[in-house]
Design a protein around this motif. Structure first.
Motif: not given
Length: 482
Positions: A299-303, A333-346
């Protein structure tokens, strides 16, 4: 004979009582950890007198939504908070608290937001409270018990509903937390650790809260996206069934297709308020931040990627760019980066403004401490004062202060805090309404704000002339304890 001596005298201030009333000119006397007098203090004598030269003087800000559970143990200065004028933080939000959970083998998302398996070392809530007391932290700390933590402590498989026996065990753990001073129960029903918990499980636990006057049900709802109205309905039903007050955490409507739906959610809340106690908090940003999960990328415009353990070379990069370099879609990509955090513009500014203006809305940062953070960790409260009050007129100043002080103190049961009133604790902030502003942004999220000049916690100066001091005035604050 009246004793007009005090420890610290603050003079020549514009006083905001915290209740939303118009400001008045005057001063304030501090004796020990309490406010001894407000208004005309011309007869008072003090060991130290500070001329505030027209600065606004308000109750210290209460950050109702934090993930500072570990930070308050490891960072006694709490610079990101005191430089914002925050004097009290509420930890244990979104269903994740450091206690009660001891010696986990692994952490089910999002428990890793707080720390590593080694940081979950408290077998009881009382043990965590003792650790906070021993930490000598700059700010006051109040805490919620996390439903996700209770599940991780009790269930072998968190991808299943809890059995009756497991619910009974969690209720015992919750009762221990409430007796040790927890403010209530928090949930994060959108997250893996708790998303398989049915409404009935949450109601069963929440009924324990009803045995402790003032204890709250605080929730990161099951859905803030396409089914946000359904999630608000579930939240209202849980509070009604359990007979307890409810706080909706960081209320928002995520995704362009859901912009504007706060009109409906707030109408639902207003209708429920006729029969039960509901409040909410909001942060003043169009981007959220949490654990980077594949299902949250849709749902995010960008992450922005932050704090990836698997691929730290992509920290600070757009997830879309990372996916292109990896030759996959964003979910993979999110799966491969885990564990990680994200900033979601949404989120939409109109929804943020509408929610912020609601009389039952408080301000909470939802800041997640770490080397790469969302700017809300450092900038939330000055951002409201500088941008939403002074620049955009979304709120008037006295109402913004009410949302940061007396309203959260009343809702969370923080006795004798949140007001400029004789006999209340001397949690205070002095700031310049003409210059206060957040400087933290997505490129440099750890920049301190400007315009916050003095901060006192229980009468102790933890910020003086804009500079963090070595003094520590904070303490653990239990529900209703004065």
């Amino acid at each position: 004979m009246t004793d007009y001596t005090c420890d610290t005298l603050l003079t020549n201030a514009l006083l905001f009582d915290g209740l939303g009333g118009p400001p008045t000119r005057g001063g304030l006397a501090i004796r020990g950890d309490r406010i001894a007098a407000t208004g005309d203090v011309s007869d008072w004598q003090a060991n130290e007198t500070i001329d505030l030269d027209g600065l606004c003087l308000a109750p210290g800000f209460i950050d109702v939504h934090t993930h500072d559970d570990l930070a308050v143990l490891n960072d006694s200065a709490m610079e990101p908070k005191v430089t914002q004028g925050v004097t009290s933080v509420i930890v244990g939000n979104c269903g994740i608290s450091l206690a009660p959970y001891q010696n986990p083998v692994e952490l089910v998302p999002p428990l890793g937001l707080l720390g590593t398996v080694d940081d979950y070392r408290f077998g009881s809530f009382a043990a965590y409270r003792s650790a906070v007391d021993a930490a000598s932290v700059a700010v006051n700390v109040a805490a919620l018990a996390g439903h996700g933590t209770l599940r991780a402590m009790t269930l072998e498989d968190t991808e299943k509903p809890a059995s009756e026996g497991q619910i009974a065990v969690m209720r015992v753990l919750l009762e221990e937390a409430l007796r040790a001073g927890a403010l209530g129960l928090s949930t994060g029903l959108a997250y893996p650790v708790a998303r398989h918990a049915p409404t009935e499980e949450v109601v069963a636990l929440s009924r324990t809260l009803a045995e402790f006057p003032g204890a709250l049900y605080v929730t990161h709802m099951r859905d803030e996206r396409d089914r946000v109205e359904e999630a608000v309905g579930e939240t209202i039903a849980i509070g009604r069934s359990a007979g307890v007050p409810v706080v909706i955490s960081h209320h928002k409507c995520i995704g362009r297709q859901n912009y504007g739906r706060s009109v409906n959610t707030l109408a639902m809340i207003d209708k429920a308020l006729l029969q039960q106690d509901i409040a909410m908090d909001v942060y003043p940003y169009e981007a959220s931040s949490t654990v980077l999960l594949p299902e949250l990328t849709r749902h995010a415009e960008r992450i922005l990627v932050i704090d990836s353990a698997a691929h730290p070379e992509f920290n600070g990069h757009e997830l879309s760019d990372v996916a292109e370099k990896m030759g996959c879609d964003q979910e993979d990509a999110a799966r491969r980066l885990a564990p990680a955090r994200g900033i979601y513009f949404q989120m939409s500014p109109e929804d943020i403004n509408r929610i912020m203006q609601h009389p039952r809305t408080m301000i909470g940062s939802d800041g997640i401490p770490g080397p790469q953070a969302h700017p809300r960790l450092w900038g939330t409260f000055p951002r409201v004062l500088g941008r939403y009050v002074r620049e955009d007129g979304v709120l008037v100043l006295e109402e913004a202060i009410r949302k940061m002080t007396s309203l959260p103190a009343q809702i969370f049961g923080l006795a004798r805090r949140g007001r400029l009133q004789e006999g209340f604790f001397a949690d205070l902030v002095a700031f310049d309404a003409e210059t206060v502003l957040d400087l933290a942004d997505y490129d440099k999220p750890d920049r301190a704000s400007v315009g916050i000049e003095h901060v006192f916690v229980n009468g102790v100066a933890v910020l003086s002339n804009g500079t963090v001091t070595s003094a520590r005035g904070g303490r653990f604050v239990a529900r209703g304890e004065a």
